[in-house]
Design an enzyme around this catalytic site. Sequence first.
Site, PDB file in Angstrom:
ATOM      1  N   ASN A 102       0.858  -1.198   0.000  1.00 27.96           N
ATOM      2  CA  ASN A 102       0.000   0.000   0.000  1.00 27.96           C
ATOM      3  C   ASN A 102       0.884   1.234   0.000  1.00 27.96           C
ATOM      4  O   ASN A 102       2.013   1.201   0.497  1.00 27.96           O
ATOM      5  CB  ASN A 102      -0.880   0.009   1.255  1.00 27.96           C
ATOM      6  CG  ASN A 102      -1.797   1.213   1.322  1.00 27.96           C
ATOM      7  OD1 ASN A 102      -2.428   1.579   0.316  1.00 27.96           O
ATOM      8  ND2 ASN A 102      -1.885   1.842   2.477  1.00 27.96           N
ATOM      9  N   HIS A 104       0.733   5.115   1.454  1.00 29.64           N
ATOM     10  CA  HIS A 104      -0.024   6.000   2.343  1.00 29.64           C
ATOM     11  C   HIS A 104       0.583   7.400   2.259  1.00 29.64           C
ATOM     12  O   HIS A 104       1.799   7.547   2.336  1.00 29.64           O
ATOM     13  CB  HIS A 104       0.027   5.477   3.782  1.00 29.64           C
ATOM     14  CG  HIS A 104      -0.860   6.257   4.687  1.00 29.64           C
ATOM     15  ND1 HIS A 104      -2.228   6.072   4.740  1.00 29.64           N
ATOM     16  CD2 HIS A 104      -0.591   7.291   5.532  1.00 29.64           C
ATOM     17  CE1 HIS A 104      -2.752   6.930   5.587  1.00 29.64           C
ATOM     18  NE2 HIS A 104      -1.780   7.686   6.081  1.00 29.64           N
TER      19      HIS A 104
HETATM   20  C1  GAR Z   1      -2.752   8.897  -3.069  1.00 28.91           C
HETATM   21  O1  GAR Z   1      -2.165  10.077  -2.582  1.00 28.91           O
HETATM   22  C2  GAR Z   1      -2.593   7.769  -2.067  1.00 28.91           C
HETATM   23  O2  GAR Z   1      -1.420   7.864  -1.297  1.00 28.91           O
HETATM   24  C3  GAR Z   1      -3.796   7.976  -1.191  1.00 28.91           C
HETATM   25  O3  GAR Z   1      -4.827   8.324  -2.082  1.00 28.91           O
HETATM   26  C4  GAR Z   1      -4.264   9.054  -3.176  1.00 28.91           C
HETATM   27  C5  GAR Z   1      -4.836   8.484  -4.463  1.00 28.91           C
HETATM   28  O4  GAR Z   1      -4.492   9.278  -5.563  1.00 28.91           O
HETATM   29  N1  GAR Z   1      -4.089   6.762  -0.469  1.00 28.91           N
HETATM   30  C6  GAR Z   1      -4.628   6.755   0.754  1.00 28.91           C
HETATM   31  O5  GAR Z   1      -4.967   7.763   1.332  1.00 28.91           O
HETATM   32  C7  GAR Z   1      -4.812   5.364   1.360  1.00 28.91           C
HETATM   33  N2  GAR Z   1      -5.072   5.446   2.767  1.00 28.91           N
HETATM   34  P1  GAR Z   1      -4.612   8.703  -7.049  1.00 28.91           P
HETATM   35  O6  GAR Z   1      -5.987   8.067  -7.173  1.00 28.91           O
HETATM   36  O7  GAR Z   1      -4.489   9.899  -7.927  1.00 28.91           O
HETATM   37  O8  GAR Z   1      -3.510   7.711  -7.242  1.00 28.91           O
END
Ligand code: GAR
Length: 189
Positions: A102, A104
Amino acid sequence: MQRIAIFASGTGTNAARIIEYFKGHKTIEVSLVLSNNSKAPVLDKATNVGVETYTFNRETFYNTNQVLNKLNSKKVDLIVLAGFMWLVPENLVHSYSDRIMNIHPALLPKYGGKGMYGMHVHRAVKEAGETETGVTIHLVNKEYDKGRILAQSKCAIDKKDTPETIAEKIHALEYANFPLEIERYLITP
Ligand code: GAR
């Protein structure tokens, strides 16, 4: 060939970056993109570059083996969560032990856990007056954001930063580091 399945819930810019990075790779390919949201833009992004997609709902994800069967049928070696907002159920954690990564958008263990995702994280970081934040790439176990940390990278926050500019900095770090860390982990777990 080692095969990756990407789980994403929304926009999917990280998923697109990972697909792009492994295009034409000698030993690693992205075989499948899965989403809990049938309207997620990530699905079009994948389809447009010829990657198969699969959607599921809460019932099938938590109460059946359909998603696991799909992963098995595609001979998936590694699951990558790239902006995936649901807790991974026990059947997947068990079958893919140490094979779920994952990303984060904070420096875990800070700003992790249930409800801490996407912009919620950046708003909390800003409100706390942090002077730095970053990205954590980690393995997934039964609890949100608690698995073994594989890599972290940091960026500075200055007073002028807003949650939106912090999100931009974080995305840049993610695009630079996530594909490389996936590749490194597949070659040397
Ligand atoms: C990313 O910044 C990722 O780190 C975060 O969601 C965003 C998705 O962006 N993930 C979390 O918060 C998981 N807990 P994307 O859809 O443009 O890749």
